[in-house]
Scaffold this active site. Structure first.
Site, PDB file in Angstrom:
ATOM      1  N   TYR A  61       0.866  -1.176   0.000  1.00 46.08           N
ATOM      2  CA  TYR A  61       0.000   0.000   0.000  1.00 46.08           C
ATOM      3  C   TYR A  61       0.898   1.219   0.000  1.00 46.08           C
ATOM      4  O   TYR A  61       1.679   1.423   0.933  1.00 46.08           O
ATOM      5  CB  TYR A  61      -0.920   0.005   1.218  1.00 46.08           C
ATOM      6  CG  TYR A  61      -1.819   1.234   1.257  1.00 46.08           C
ATOM      7  CD1 TYR A  61      -2.790   1.433   0.274  1.00 46.08           C
ATOM      8  CD2 TYR A  61      -1.653   2.207   2.243  1.00 46.08           C
ATOM      9  CE1 TYR A  61      -3.593   2.564   0.284  1.00 46.08           C
ATOM     10  CE2 TYR A  61      -2.458   3.341   2.257  1.00 46.08           C
ATOM     11  CZ  TYR A  61      -3.425   3.518   1.280  1.00 46.08           C
ATOM     12  OH  TYR A  61      -4.210   4.648   1.285  1.00 46.08           O
ATOM     13  N   ASP A 102     -17.065  -4.201   2.514  1.00 48.16           N
ATOM     14  CA  ASP A 102     -16.060  -3.223   2.942  1.00 48.16           C
ATOM     15  C   ASP A 102     -16.714  -1.883   3.294  1.00 48.16           C
ATOM     16  O   ASP A 102     -16.024  -0.915   3.625  1.00 48.16           O
ATOM     17  CB  ASP A 102     -14.924  -3.060   1.913  1.00 48.16           C
ATOM     18  CG  ASP A 102     -15.362  -3.232   0.480  1.00 48.16           C
ATOM     19  OD1 ASP A 102     -16.580  -3.339   0.214  1.00 48.16           O
ATOM     20  OD2 ASP A 102     -14.472  -3.247  -0.409  1.00 48.16           O
ATOM     21  N   HIS A 138     -16.174   0.221  -2.895  1.00 49.85           N
ATOM     22  CA  HIS A 138     -15.438   0.876  -3.977  1.00 49.85           C
ATOM     23  C   HIS A 138     -16.280   0.963  -5.248  1.00 49.85           C
ATOM     24  O   HIS A 138     -17.133   0.117  -5.501  1.00 49.85           O
ATOM     25  CB  HIS A 138     -14.157   0.093  -4.290  1.00 49.85           C
ATOM     26  CG  HIS A 138     -13.230  -0.027  -3.133  1.00 49.85           C
ATOM     27  ND1 HIS A 138     -13.227  -1.136  -2.308  1.00 49.85           N
ATOM     28  CD2 HIS A 138     -12.297   0.815  -2.642  1.00 49.85           C
ATOM     29  CE1 HIS A 138     -12.305  -0.966  -1.358  1.00 49.85           C
ATOM     30  NE2 HIS A 138     -11.736   0.218  -1.534  1.00 49.85           N
ATOM     31  N   HIS A 184     -13.418  -4.521 -10.369  1.00 52.96           N
ATOM     32  CA  HIS A 184     -12.395  -3.568 -10.861  1.00 52.96           C
ATOM     33  C   HIS A 184     -11.795  -3.999 -12.208  1.00 52.96           C
ATOM     34  O   HIS A 184     -11.075  -3.227 -12.834  1.00 52.96           O
ATOM     35  CB  HIS A 184     -11.272  -3.393  -9.835  1.00 52.96           C
ATOM     36  CG  HIS A 184     -11.733  -2.768  -8.558  1.00 52.96           C
ATOM     37  ND1 HIS A 184     -12.363  -1.538  -8.516  1.00 52.96           N
ATOM     38  CD2 HIS A 184     -11.688  -3.199  -7.271  1.00 52.96           C
ATOM     39  CE1 HIS A 184     -12.679  -1.241  -7.258  1.00 52.96           C
ATOM     40  NE2 HIS A 184     -12.285  -2.238  -6.486  1.00 52.96           N
ATOM     41  N   ASP A 207     -20.588  -2.661  -3.227  1.00 47.70           N
ATOM     42  CA  ASP A 207     -19.257  -2.718  -2.623  1.00 47.70           C
ATOM     43  C   ASP A 207     -18.868  -1.293  -2.222  1.00 47.70           C
ATOM     44  O   ASP A 207     -19.390  -0.313  -2.766  1.00 47.70           O
ATOM     45  CB  ASP A 207     -18.257  -3.267  -3.655  1.00 47.70           C
ATOM     46  CG  ASP A 207     -16.879  -3.523  -3.084  1.00 47.70           C
ATOM     47  OD1 ASP A 207     -16.647  -4.639  -2.595  1.00 47.70           O
ATOM     48  OD2 ASP A 207     -16.030  -2.596  -3.123  1.00 47.70           O
TER      49      ASP A 207
HETATM   50 ZN    ZN Z   1     -14.280  -2.959  -2.417  1.00 51.37          ZN
END
Ligand code: ZN
Length: 372
Positions: A19, A296, A209, A171, A207
């Site tokens: 990260y 998440d 994101h 993604h 989600d």
């Molecule tokens: Zn996510």
């Protein structure tokens, strides 16, 4: 509710990711799916079966064949270097400014997949957050089969089926992997439904994101409506897509709805956004919703910054099912491992119209707070 699960995901596991350049304990690990599987088994109301093989055709209907080839060959190419590596991750990417001033035609002619595996990883990759190991390709194929088997069951008459996909998918774009995702399970499922039924399909992405890959795949398509509630990309991954003014182009114009939320979003904030999202889905015809389900958004998630609690997942499942469309529910993210099983049970029981009774032994109360 029927559940589809494959143990092939166990071959795709890492202990470390990076990260912002620092090695950190990996978040997207095999334990996630095992936690969910075991909680659903303990519940007793979720019969689990394995996927059936669907081959590459539904994948290459959505993804560039070169991406599939890269993922298939990547680990053996890494091994042929003779260097021991825990995983393959890209570090050089074709940033668009590298080609500034060149015409689109020139870029198409000149920029191509290099031979070196590091270059190939950067050519197909979005970021360094999708570590690739020996079992990745087989696990990614199995996750697609899990999704497509859930589709088969729903098109065969089930009202709602849960596909415990891992690795996640939203993604991954047509020609790109990244963000823990290799093949876009939800997009492949939605595309397959649209093609086999001739009906319009909705994808509801809950989600934390933004599902940049799903948005990209359906950006110009009028037969799949993509609706996503997620963290504002100004402060969260994937940073470069997910804003409210991204609404689709061409036949897909108006078919993309992004609802970005602020840090600390509460159950109430979330349910307000969910109602907007469900309204947008109800406004278009169709009988099936593909749900990209992430946990998440949970208050204790190590990656996310929302404040949702376990009981709201039951309500989200319930409101989604209240549209009275059939549901193909596919697992995406969610990284607070101790709560994953209960959050999944809450969501899925809500979608079935069953009450949610928290398992007393796991230490999580109905509000999602740690009680032991
Ligand atoms: Zn996510």
């Amino acid at each position: 509710m029927q559940v589809v699960y494959s143990p092939a995901h166990l071959g795709h596991d890492v202990s470390v990711e990076t990260y912002m350049g620092s090695p950190v304990p990996a978040n997207e690990v095999a334990e996630r799916a095992e936690r969910i599987r075991s909680a659903l088994e303990s519940d007793g109301g979720f019969p689990i079966s394995g996927p059936t093989a669907h081959g590459l055709e539904p994948i290459t209907a959505v993804h560039e064949p070169g991406l599939v080839r890269f993922l298939e060959e990547a680990w053996s190419a890494v091994r042929s270097q003779g260097i021991e590596r825990p995983f393959l991750s890209a570090d050089t990417y074709p940033n668009r400014s590298m080609f500034e001033g060149m015409s689109d035609d020139a870029i198409r002619d000149i920029v191509r997949e290099p031979r070196h595996i590091g270059g190939r990883a950067g050519f197909w990759g979005l970021d360094s957050a999708a570590p690739l190991v020996a079992g990745t390709y087989v696990a990614a194929l199995a996750a697609v089969d899990v999704a497509l088997t859930a589709v088969d069951l729903v098109l065969g008459g089930e009202r709602a089926v849960y596909g415990l996909c891992r690795p996640p998918g939203h993604h991954a774009a047509r020609s790109m992997y990244g963000g823990y995702c290799f093949f876009n399970n939800a997009a492949i499922a939605a595309d397959s439904i649209a093609r086999s039924t001739g009906e319009r399909v909705a994808v509801l992405d809950v989600d934390f994101h933004h599902g940049n890959g799903t948005q990209q795949i359906f950006w110009r398509r009028g037969d799949v409506r993509y609706v996503s509630i997620h963290a504002d990309p100004d402060r969260q991954y994937p940073y470069f897509l997910g804003r409210a003014d991204e609404t689709g182009e061409g036949e897909g114009s108006g078919e993309n709805l992004n609802i970005p939320l602020q840090a600390g979003a509460t159950n109430g904030d979330y349910l307000d956004s969910l109602d907007r999202a469900l309204e947008a889905i109800a406004a278009a015809p169709g009988s099936v919703i593909v749900v990209s389900l992430g946990f998440d958004t949970y208050g204790l998630d190590p990656i996310g910054d929302f404040a949702l609690t376990t009981d709201v997942y039951h309500e989200i499942g319930k409101r989604t099912a209240a549209l009275r469309r059939r549901l193909v529910i596919l697992q995406e993210g969610g990284y607070h491992r101790p709560s994953l099983g209960e959050n999944a049970r809450a969501w899925l029981r809500g979608a079935e119209g069953r009450a949610f009774d928290p398992l007393p032994a796991n230490g999580f109360g109905p509000g999602g707070t740690v009680t032991g």
